[in-house]
Design a protein around this motif. Structure first.
Motif, PDB file in Angstrom:
ATOM      1  N   ALA A   1      33.989  -8.080   7.252  1.00  0.00           N
ATOM      2  CA  ALA A   1      33.904  -9.384   7.924  1.00  0.00           C
ATOM      3  C   ALA A   1      34.768  -9.340   9.175  1.00  0.00           C
ATOM      4  O   ALA A   1      35.972  -9.602   9.126  1.00  0.00           O
ATOM      5  CB  ALA A   1      34.362 -10.496   6.988  1.00  0.00           C
ATOM      6  N   THR A   2      34.154  -8.968  10.274  1.00  0.00           N
ATOM      7  CA  THR A   2      34.917  -8.844  11.524  1.00  0.00           C
ATOM      8  C   THR A   2      34.748 -10.061  12.424  1.00  0.00           C
ATOM      9  O   THR A   2      35.411 -10.157  13.457  1.00  0.00           O
ATOM     10  CB  THR A   2      34.446  -7.615  12.338  1.00  0.00           C
ATOM     11  N   GLY A   3      33.806 -10.916  12.062  1.00  0.00           N
ATOM     12  CA  GLY A   3      33.502 -12.049  12.944  1.00  0.00           C
ATOM     13  C   GLY A   3      32.379 -11.733  13.926  1.00  0.00           C
ATOM     14  O   GLY A   3      31.917 -12.614  14.649  1.00  0.00           O
ATOM     15  N   ILE A   4      31.966 -10.464  13.976  1.00  0.00           N
ATOM     16  CA  ILE A   4      30.841 -10.051  14.837  1.00  0.00           C
ATOM     17  C   ILE A   4      29.819  -9.380  13.918  1.00  0.00           C
ATOM     18  O   ILE A   4      30.086  -8.296  13.381  1.00  0.00           O
ATOM     19  CB  ILE A   4      31.290  -9.043  15.917  1.00  0.00           C
ATOM     20  N   GLU A   5      28.687 -10.000  13.730  1.00  0.00           N
ATOM     21  CA  GLU A   5      27.792  -9.514  12.670  1.00  0.00           C
ATOM     22  C   GLU A   5      27.200  -8.139  12.948  1.00  0.00           C
ATOM     23  O   GLU A   5      27.015  -7.342  12.029  1.00  0.00           O
ATOM     24  CB  GLU A   5      26.712 -10.553  12.378  1.00  0.00           C
ATOM     25  N   PHE A   6      26.929  -7.847  14.206  1.00  0.00           N
ATOM     26  CA  PHE A   6      26.378  -6.507  14.463  1.00  0.00           C
ATOM     27  C   PHE A   6      27.445  -5.424  14.236  1.00  0.00           C
ATOM     28  O   PHE A   6      27.143  -4.312  13.800  1.00  0.00           O
ATOM     29  CB  PHE A   6      25.767  -6.381  15.866  1.00  0.00           C
ATOM     30  N   LEU A   7      28.703  -5.772  14.504  1.00  0.00           N
ATOM     31  CA  LEU A   7      29.802  -4.845  14.205  1.00  0.00           C
ATOM     32  C   LEU A   7      29.914  -4.649  12.683  1.00  0.00           C
ATOM     33  O   LEU A   7      30.092  -3.517  12.203  1.00  0.00           O
ATOM     34  CB  LEU A   7      31.105  -5.391  14.789  1.00  0.00           C
ATOM     35  N   ASP A   8      29.771  -5.719  11.926  1.00  0.00           N
ATOM     36  CA  ASP A   8      29.752  -5.619  10.457  1.00  0.00           C
ATOM     37  C   ASP A   8      28.629  -4.674  10.015  1.00  0.00           C
ATOM     38  O   ASP A   8      28.811  -3.837   9.126  1.00  0.00           O
ATOM     39  CB  ASP A   8      29.498  -6.986   9.801  1.00  0.00           C
ATOM     40  N   HIS A   9      27.476  -4.835  10.649  1.00  0.00           N
ATOM     41  CA  HIS A   9      26.301  -4.018  10.338  1.00  0.00           C
ATOM     42  C   HIS A   9      26.615  -2.528  10.563  1.00  0.00           C
ATOM     43  O   HIS A   9      26.295  -1.677   9.727  1.00  0.00           O
ATOM     44  CB  HIS A   9      25.165  -4.486  11.249  1.00  0.00           C
ATOM     45  N   LEU A  10      27.296  -2.216  11.661  1.00  0.00           N
ATOM     46  CA  LEU A  10      27.621  -0.811  11.962  1.00  0.00           C
ATOM     47  C   LEU A  10      28.662  -0.261  10.987  1.00  0.00           C
ATOM     48  O   LEU A  10      28.522   0.867  10.494  1.00  0.00           O
ATOM     49  CB  LEU A  10      28.111  -0.669  13.414  1.00  0.00           C
ATOM     50  N   PHE A  11      29.701  -1.029  10.685  1.00  0.00           N
ATOM     51  CA  PHE A  11      30.712  -0.548   9.726  1.00  0.00           C
ATOM     52  C   PHE A  11      30.122  -0.409   8.321  1.00  0.00           C
ATOM     53  O   PHE A  11      30.500   0.485   7.569  1.00  0.00           O
ATOM     54  CB  PHE A  11      31.931  -1.474   9.703  1.00  0.00           C
ATOM     55  N   THR A  12      29.203  -1.300   7.978  1.00  0.00           N
ATOM     56  CA  THR A  12      28.544  -1.208   6.669  1.00  0.00           C
ATOM     57  C   THR A  12      27.734   0.084   6.584  1.00  0.00           C
ATOM     58  O   THR A  12      27.789   0.801   5.572  1.00  0.00           O
ATOM     59  CB  THR A  12      27.632  -2.439   6.451  1.00  0.00           C
TER      60      THR A  12
END
Ligand SMILES: [Mn+2]
Length: 194
Positions: free
Chosen positions: A32-43
């Protein structure tokens, strides 16, 4: 085998990050970074590297996405470095290609102890979701710096920025999984130190 885990609490005037990493996980993540596409990449990174990763960030998104993207990547790299300890027994090198539909990415990693990154993703858009495209190579480079790794990532072809970014991260994850794998009990360097 000793457990290869690390926890990071990182707080600056720009971001506040809590991170838990297990290099020998199953790819489970809670991001949960607050930026959903960043979450998508870390996931995707955790899934394909088979790292267990918990990452939460409260960043200065009112400024822009830069500090959040950079600092999350720095925290993950620091955790990888910490979890690897003296890097005894690891494969050290990893190489992978990842296709995603029309996109094809290649990642090469050396957990050398020497930070270096050359990242070419051929991104064309200004943003994917709320993540600026300029911050995607920056994020991979930041991870390489704090993980003390040499990382080359190239998107070889593609015309969809979402696919290209995701293929790049998946290739990095697959290469990372090889590089951190325990293959012996020696330090994989002629110098005896990584
Ligand atoms: Mn996707």
């Amino acid at each position: 085998m000793n457990s290869r885990k690390a926890s990071i609490s990182r707080k600056t005037s720009e971001t506040k990050i809590e991170l838990e990493l297990d290099l020998d996980g199953s790819g489970e993540s809670k991001i949960a970074t607050g930026i959903e596409f960043l979450d998508h990449l870390f996931t995707a990174l955790a899934r394909h590297a088979r790292f267990d990763l918990k990452l939460s960030c409260s960043g200065d998104l009112a400024v822009d996405d830069h500090h959040t993207a950079e600092d999350c990547a720095l925290a993950l790299g620091t955790a990888i470095d910490k979890a690897l300890g003296e890097r005894r027994g690891i494969a050290r090198f990893g190489f992978a290609f990842a296709p995603m539909d029309e996109s094809l990415a290649r990642a090469c990693i050396d957990l050398s102890g020497r930070p270096f990154a050359d990242i070419n993703l051929m991104l064309m858009r200004e943003k994917v979701g709320e993540l600026s495209c300029e911050n995607i190579p920056h994020m991979i480079a930041s991870l390489a710096m704090s993980a003390r790794a040499t990382v080359h990532v190239d998107v070889l072809r593609g015309f969809n920025d979402h696919h290209q970014a995701e293929a790049a991260v998946k290739a990095l994850a697959l290469a990372m999984r090889q590089a951190v794998a325990i293959v012996g009990d020696a330090v994989a360097s002629t110098k005896g130190v990584l």
